[in-house]
Write a protein that holds these residues in place. Sequence first.
Motif, mmCIF file in Angstrom:
data_model
loop_
_atom_site.group_PDB
_atom_site.id
_atom_site.type_symbol
_atom_site.label_atom_id
_atom_site.label_comp_id
_atom_site.label_asym_id
_atom_site.label_seq_id
_atom_site.Cartn_x
_atom_site.Cartn_y
_atom_site.Cartn_z
ATOM 1 N N SER A 85 -32.906 73.155 -63.415
ATOM 2 C CA SER A 85 -31.777 73.558 -62.589
ATOM 3 C C SER A 85 -30.546 73.668 -63.479
ATOM 4 O O SER A 85 -30.377 72.879 -64.402
ATOM 5 N N THR A 86 -29.686 74.642 -63.212
ATOM 6 C CA THR A 86 -28.436 74.760 -63.965
ATOM 7 C C THR A 86 -27.299 74.010 -63.278
ATOM 8 O O THR A 86 -26.189 73.990 -63.775
ATOM 9 N N LYS A 87 -27.597 73.371 -62.150
ATOM 10 C CA LYS A 87 -26.609 72.591 -61.388
ATOM 11 C C LYS A 87 -27.138 71.174 -61.200
ATOM 12 O O LYS A 87 -28.198 70.819 -61.679
ATOM 13 N N ASP A 88 -26.385 70.350 -60.448
ATOM 14 C CA ASP A 88 -26.814 68.980 -60.160
ATOM 15 C C ASP A 88 -28.159 68.984 -59.451
ATOM 16 O O ASP A 88 -28.456 69.886 -58.669
ATOM 17 N N THR A 89 -28.966 67.948 -59.711
ATOM 18 C CA THR A 89 -30.276 67.806 -59.092
ATOM 19 C C THR A 89 -30.374 66.429 -58.459
ATOM 20 O O THR A 89 -29.994 65.440 -59.074
ATOM 21 N N THR A 90 -30.881 66.350 -57.248
ATOM 22 C CA THR A 90 -31.004 65.088 -56.531
ATOM 23 C C THR A 90 -32.426 64.904 -56.046
ATOM 24 O O THR A 90 -33.015 65.817 -55.482
ATOM 25 N N GLY A 108 -29.843 61.321 -71.051
ATOM 26 C CA GLY A 108 -28.561 61.809 -70.563
ATOM 27 C C GLY A 108 -27.760 62.310 -71.753
ATOM 28 O O GLY A 108 -27.610 61.586 -72.733
#
Length: 184
Positions: A85-90, A108
């Motif tokens: 994903s190029t955005k946040d992942t939850t 990280g």
Amino acid sequence: MGTLVCTVELNKKTGVKVTINDDSAGMTQTIAMDGKTVTITVAKGSDTSSITQDEKSVVIKCKTFEVQADEAIKLTSSGTAAYESTKDTTIDATADVKISGQNVKATGQTAANLAGAQSKLDLGASGAALSSPQKASVSGQMQTSVSGTMVEVKADGMLTAEATGVATFKGAVTNVQGNLVNLG
């Protein structure tokens, strides 16, 4: 809902194409089969989603992809598996979350943080910190080592260092200080 315009095209070279146009909604749906690939497309304005399938793969392209299951979801691969994903992942669960493998690696780029109940492990560029409101333990069956240019052990209350074998305190200069010092 307006009138739908439905067409079916049969061609010995290009295969079968079924198209449904809804001009009042500005939507077009197509199913195309060319003998090698099946493609389902839905388009409205500048938005388009598609499912393309051949004998080796299924590719889904869309703005939002959602899977809902009443009981279970299982994804299995006999090869590699990747999620990007190029955005946040939850990843969120109301019950336990388990991750297992031969080796488990979490990285990280700036920091990595792990928290459970009120205990925390923070790993960052400026250092690492383990904290707990009750008890923090580090142990090794054979050996436990702590090293650094400067190592400090500090207790706000009582400090106990104990060995069942030989205990050695060694330094270029060794200081033992206190209001009452009892040796022996």
